[in-house]
Motif scaffolding. Structure first.
Motif, PDB file in Angstrom:
ATOM      1  N   PRO A 349       0.785  -1.232   0.000  1.00 56.04           N
ATOM      2  CA  PRO A 349       0.000   0.000   0.000  1.00 56.04           C
ATOM      3  C   PRO A 349       0.820   1.287   0.000  1.00 56.04           C
ATOM      4  CG  PRO A 349      -1.016  -1.601   1.444  1.00 56.04           C
ATOM      5  CD  PRO A 349       0.279  -2.207   0.997  1.00 56.04           C
ATOM      6  N   LYS A 350       1.934   1.321   0.689  1.00 56.82           N
ATOM      7  CA  LYS A 350       2.680   2.578   0.804  1.00 56.82           C
ATOM      8  C   LYS A 350       3.425   2.961  -0.473  1.00 56.82           C
ATOM      9  CE  LYS A 350       7.058   0.735   2.652  1.00 56.82           C
ATOM     10  NZ  LYS A 350       7.884   1.125   1.492  1.00 56.82           N
ATOM     11  N   ASP A 351       3.613   2.017  -1.386  1.00 55.37           N
ATOM     12  CA  ASP A 351       4.384   2.294  -2.599  1.00 55.37           C
ATOM     13  C   ASP A 351       3.570   3.116  -3.593  1.00 55.37           C
ATOM     14  OD1 ASP A 351       6.567   0.843  -1.658  1.00 55.37           O
ATOM     15  OD2 ASP A 351       5.855  -1.033  -2.529  1.00 55.37           O
ATOM     16  N   GLY A 352       4.284   3.949  -4.363  1.00 58.07           N
ATOM     17  CA  GLY A 352       3.634   4.719  -5.412  1.00 58.07           C
ATOM     18  C   GLY A 352       2.664   5.759  -4.895  1.00 58.07           C
ATOM     19  N   GLN A 353       2.792   6.131  -3.643  1.00 66.61           N
ATOM     20  CA  GLN A 353       1.901   7.131  -3.058  1.00 66.61           C
ATOM     21  C   GLN A 353       2.504   8.532  -3.220  1.00 66.61           C
ATOM     22  OE1 GLN A 353      -1.093   6.594  -1.901  1.00 66.61           O
ATOM     23  NE2 GLN A 353      -1.143   4.367  -1.719  1.00 66.61           N
ATOM     24  N   PRO A 354       1.732   9.596  -3.190  1.00 66.58           N
ATOM     25  CA  PRO A 354       0.281   9.605  -3.015  1.00 66.58           C
ATOM     26  C   PRO A 354      -0.448   9.270  -4.310  1.00 66.58           C
ATOM     27  CG  PRO A 354       1.074  11.838  -3.274  1.00 66.58           C
ATOM     28  CD  PRO A 354       2.293  10.957  -3.264  1.00 66.58           C
ATOM     29  N   VAL A 355      -1.630   8.728  -4.169  1.00 66.13           N
ATOM     30  CA  VAL A 355      -2.479   8.397  -5.299  1.00 66.13           C
ATOM     31  C   VAL A 355      -3.664   9.367  -5.305  1.00 66.13           C
ATOM     32  CG1 VAL A 355      -3.987   6.644  -6.300  1.00 66.13           C
ATOM     33  CG2 VAL A 355      -1.815   5.969  -5.268  1.00 66.13           C
ATOM     34  N   SER A 356      -3.810  10.100  -6.402  1.00 67.10           N
ATOM     35  CA  SER A 356      -4.883  11.087  -6.481  1.00 67.10           C
ATOM     36  C   SER A 356      -5.388  11.177  -7.916  1.00 67.10           C
ATOM     37  CB  SER A 356      -4.384  12.461  -6.025  1.00 67.10           C
ATOM     38  OG  SER A 356      -3.444  12.978  -6.958  1.00 67.10           O
ATOM     39  N   PHE A 357      -6.366  12.016  -8.135  1.00 63.89           N
ATOM     40  CA  PHE A 357      -6.922  12.204  -9.475  1.00 63.89           C
ATOM     41  C   PHE A 357      -5.859  12.678 -10.455  1.00 63.89           C
ATOM     42  CE2 PHE A 357      -9.125  15.110 -12.535  1.00 63.89           C
ATOM     43  CZ  PHE A 357      -9.833  14.140 -13.233  1.00 63.89           C
ATOM     44  N   SER A 358      -4.977  13.546 -10.000  1.00 65.80           N
ATOM     45  CA  SER A 358      -3.990  14.151 -10.894  1.00 65.80           C
ATOM     46  C   SER A 358      -2.593  13.580 -10.751  1.00 65.80           C
ATOM     47  CB  SER A 358      -3.942  15.667 -10.664  1.00 65.80           C
ATOM     48  OG  SER A 358      -3.612  15.950  -9.317  1.00 65.80           O
ATOM     49  N   SER A 359      -2.379  12.643  -9.819  1.00 61.57           N
ATOM     50  CA  SER A 359      -1.028  12.107  -9.619  1.00 61.57           C
ATOM     51  C   SER A 359      -0.580  11.300 -10.833  1.00 61.57           C
ATOM     52  CB  SER A 359      -0.974  11.244  -8.356  1.00 61.57           C
ATOM     53  OG  SER A 359      -1.861  10.144  -8.449  1.00 61.57           O
ATOM     54  N   GLN A 360       0.683  11.443 -11.176  1.00 56.99           N
ATOM     55  CA  GLN A 360       1.267  10.761 -12.327  1.00 56.99           C
ATOM     56  C   GLN A 360       2.074   9.570 -11.827  1.00 56.99           C
ATOM     57  OE1 GLN A 360       1.350  11.936 -15.863  1.00 56.99           O
ATOM     58  NE2 GLN A 360       2.130   9.880 -16.204  1.00 56.99           N
ATOM     59  N   PRO A 361       1.653   8.331 -12.101  1.00 57.50           N
ATOM     60  CA  PRO A 361       2.430   7.172 -11.641  1.00 57.50           C
ATOM     61  C   PRO A 361       3.735   7.048 -12.420  1.00 57.50           C
ATOM     62  CG  PRO A 361       0.670   6.465 -13.089  1.00 57.50           C
ATOM     63  CD  PRO A 361       0.494   7.943 -12.905  1.00 57.50           C
ATOM     64  N   ASP A 362       4.689   6.305 -11.881  1.00 61.04           N
ATOM     65  CA  ASP A 362       5.960   6.159 -12.584  1.00 61.04           C
ATOM     66  C   ASP A 362       5.779   5.451 -13.929  1.00 61.04           C
ATOM     67  OD1 ASP A 362       5.300   3.787 -11.284  1.00 61.04           O
ATOM     68  OD2 ASP A 362       7.314   3.402 -10.520  1.00 61.04           O
ATOM     69  N   PHE A 363       4.836   4.525 -13.990  1.00 61.37           N
ATOM     70  CA  PHE A 363       4.445   3.874 -15.246  1.00 61.37           C
ATOM     71  C   PHE A 363       2.927   3.961 -15.345  1.00 61.37           C
ATOM     72  CE2 PHE A 363       8.352   1.843 -13.967  1.00 61.37           C
ATOM     73  CZ  PHE A 363       9.062   1.604 -15.133  1.00 61.37           C
ATOM     74  N   GLU A 364       2.400   4.413 -16.458  1.00 59.70           N
ATOM     75  CA  GLU A 364       0.944   4.484 -16.603  1.00 59.70           C
ATOM     76  C   GLU A 364       0.401   3.429 -17.558  1.00 59.70           C
ATOM     77  OE1 GLU A 364      -0.510   7.987 -18.760  1.00 59.70           O
ATOM     78  OE2 GLU A 364       1.570   8.538 -19.113  1.00 59.70           O
ATOM     79  N   ASP A 365       1.304   2.645 -18.151  1.00 62.54           N
ATOM     80  CA  ASP A 365       0.864   1.694 -19.172  1.00 62.54           C
ATOM     81  C   ASP A 365       0.085   0.522 -18.609  1.00 62.54           C
ATOM     82  OD1 ASP A 365       3.219   0.813 -17.968  1.00 62.54           O
ATOM     83  OD2 ASP A 365       4.379   0.736 -19.833  1.00 62.54           O
ATOM     84  N   TYR A 366       0.558  -0.069 -17.505  1.00 60.29           N
ATOM     85  CA  TYR A 366      -0.125  -1.249 -16.971  1.00 60.29           C
ATOM     86  C   TYR A 366      -1.500  -0.896 -16.425  1.00 60.29           C
ATOM     87  CZ  TYR A 366       1.518   0.548 -12.479  1.00 60.29           C
ATOM     88  OH  TYR A 366       1.769   1.358 -11.399  1.00 60.29           O
ATOM     89  N   GLY A 367      -1.645   0.321 -15.882  1.00 63.27           N
ATOM     90  CA  GLY A 367      -2.956   0.740 -15.379  1.00 63.27           C
ATOM     91  C   GLY A 367      -3.984   0.797 -16.483  1.00 63.27           C
ATOM     92  N   LEU A 368      -3.577   1.314 -17.631  1.00 61.00           N
ATOM     93  CA  LEU A 368      -4.474   1.344 -18.777  1.00 61.00           C
ATOM     94  C   LEU A 368      -4.780  -0.065 -19.253  1.00 61.00           C
ATOM     95  CD1 LEU A 368      -6.066   2.685 -21.012  1.00 61.00           C
ATOM     96  CD2 LEU A 368      -3.918   3.030 -22.260  1.00 61.00           C
ATOM     97  N   GLY A 369      -3.787  -0.940 -19.240  1.00 57.36           N
ATOM     98  CA  GLY A 369      -4.031  -2.332 -19.623  1.00 57.36           C
ATOM     99  C   GLY A 369      -5.090  -2.975 -18.758  1.00 57.36           C
ATOM    100  N   CYS A 370      -5.013  -2.739 -17.451  1.00 56.49           N
ATOM    101  CA  CYS A 370      -6.026  -3.273 -16.529  1.00 56.49           C
ATOM    102  C   CYS A 370      -7.398  -2.701 -16.852  1.00 56.49           C
ATOM    103  CB  CYS A 370      -5.650  -2.938 -15.088  1.00 56.49           C
ATOM    104  SG  CYS A 370      -4.084  -3.632 -14.512  1.00 56.49           S
ATOM    105  N   PHE A 371      -7.445  -1.403 -17.125  1.00 54.74           N
ATOM    106  CA  PHE A 371      -8.699  -0.724 -17.433  1.00 54.74           C
ATOM    107  C   PHE A 371      -9.319  -1.271 -18.719  1.00 54.74           C
ATOM    108  CE2 PHE A 371     -11.094   2.960 -19.159  1.00 54.74           C
ATOM    109  CZ  PHE A 371     -11.926   3.240 -18.071  1.00 54.74           C
TER     110      PHE A 371
END
Length: 384
Positions: A349-371
């Protein structure tokens, strides 16, 4: 006069309530999910990504350079191939083929890599081979998996993410070649992760998985509960869905995979957040609690697939799926197609935080794949 005023007031109240009821019905109708709306959300988010990454072979830079055939990008292409099933846009197919060509249909770290994160790209390579049977598309990933099988070593999947990254490859090769060896090795590796790694990463009591041996009890979350990481459990859900979609009905261990899948689905229903998402820590909403898109999308994928194939009761699971999908589209998808509330890479849970509407993850590709995976199954559910 009083009678007239009272009567008039009563009429006005009745009219007001009737108007409110009609307005509510209109709002509810607008909020009703349709397959067209789902497809538009998938197209929007995917278009954002394809426009941003026009060069499929370009390395990814975060804190260092990484080749773009690693697991993060591989998961995106899994989602893209799912989208291609329902939206036969040649751009998607060509984009995926170009990715394979740019990497010579190979894996990071070569033919003898044992790392499931390297092997994940093989899922799309094999999908593309099934569409157009060009030998270079299957040659290297098959050689790598054959090397793994020949070694006799079955303890490579020491973290549950690896189950999703590699397990469906064995299933697909087993189906393609009609060779039981792939199914047998796949089960041995799954069984090791489930029952032996760190004493077994699957908790039958809670029907959820610890991410790796570091999180097996006595490790506890701040509230005293076991640590069940949302996306990690999502990876197992996705692996089981993809494997069950492939293997024959009479495969020796299919019943066990199905039992594990249904148990996880059952465990996830009561811990869904009121807003439709799931927390990053499934049993501790106080530990970096809040909306999170990747785990939520993977759970949607699993549940919608189960409904579509008759394995889950739609009366129970469809409201859960619809609530989660509406939440993601309403709260996480930007007008540009960028996905918010996406936890960056990590393992807890603590990794990749903070998570918000506008936060940019280090990689955004896998999130889109899940979506895309989740949305494709929601589209099928609504199209039935």
């Amino acid at each position: 006069m009083k009678i007239f005023n009272t009567y008039t007031t009563t009429l006005l109240i009745a009219f007001f309530l009737s108007a409110c009821s009609s307005t509510k019905k209109v709002v509810e109708q607008k909020q009703e999910l349709t397959a067209v709306d789902v497809l538009q959300s998938l197209q929007l988010t995917n278009r954002y990504f394809m426009n941003k990454w026009t060069d499929t072979g370009k390395p990814i830079y975060t804190n260092r350079w990484r080749p773009s055939n690693i697991w993060t990008r591989a998961v995106y292409y899994e989602g893209l191939m799912a989208l291609y099933q329902i939206d036969k846009n040649n751009e998607y197919y060509n984009y995926a083929v170009d990715w394979g060509n740019k990497h010579d249909w190979g894996m990071r770290n070569g033919l003898e890599t044992r790392n499931a994160d390297d092997q994940a790209c093989g899922q799309t390579y094999l999908d593309l081979y099934e569409i157009e049977a060009k030998p270079e598309r299957i040659q290297k990933i098959k050689a790598n998996i054959d090397y793994i099988i020949k070694s006799g070593k079955v303890d490579d999947w020491t973290w549950i993410d690896a189950i999703q990254m590699a397990m469906p490859i064995y299933a697909k090769l087993g189906v393609m070649t009609k060779d039981q060896t792939y199914f047998d090795c796949m089960y041995k590796m799954y069984h090791h992760s489930k029952t032996q790694e760190g004493g077994g990463l699957y908790n039958k009591a809670d029907k959820l998985w610890w991410r790796d041996k570091d999180f097996v009890p006595p490790y506890k979350e701040p509230n005293g509960e076991d640590c069940y990481w949302s996306r990690g459990n999502g990876w197992v859900v996705a692996a089981l869905v993809r494997v069950l979609s492939l293997i024959p009905e009479n495969e020796a261990h299919r019943a066990e995979y199905m039992s594990d899948y249904k148990a996880m689905m059952e465990a996830l229903v009561p811990i869904q957040r009121p807003d439709g998402f799931w927390n990053v820590s499934l049993h501790d909403p106080t530990n970096f609690g809040g909306r999170e898109t990747s785990g939520t999308a993977l759970f949607v994928y699993g549940m919608a697939w189960g409904i579509n194939n008759g394995f889950l009761d739609a009366k129970i699971y469809r409201p859960v799926v619809e609530k989660a999908w509406k939440a993601m589209v309403t709260e996480a998808v930007h007008p540009s197609g960028f996905l918010g509330y996406l936890q960056g890479t990590g393992k807890e849970p603590k990794d990749g935080q903070p998570v918000s509407f506008s936060s940019q993850p280090d990689f955004e590709d896998y999130g889109l794949g899940c979506f895309l995976l989740g949305g494709t199954e929601v589209y099928k559910m609504l199209s039935r």
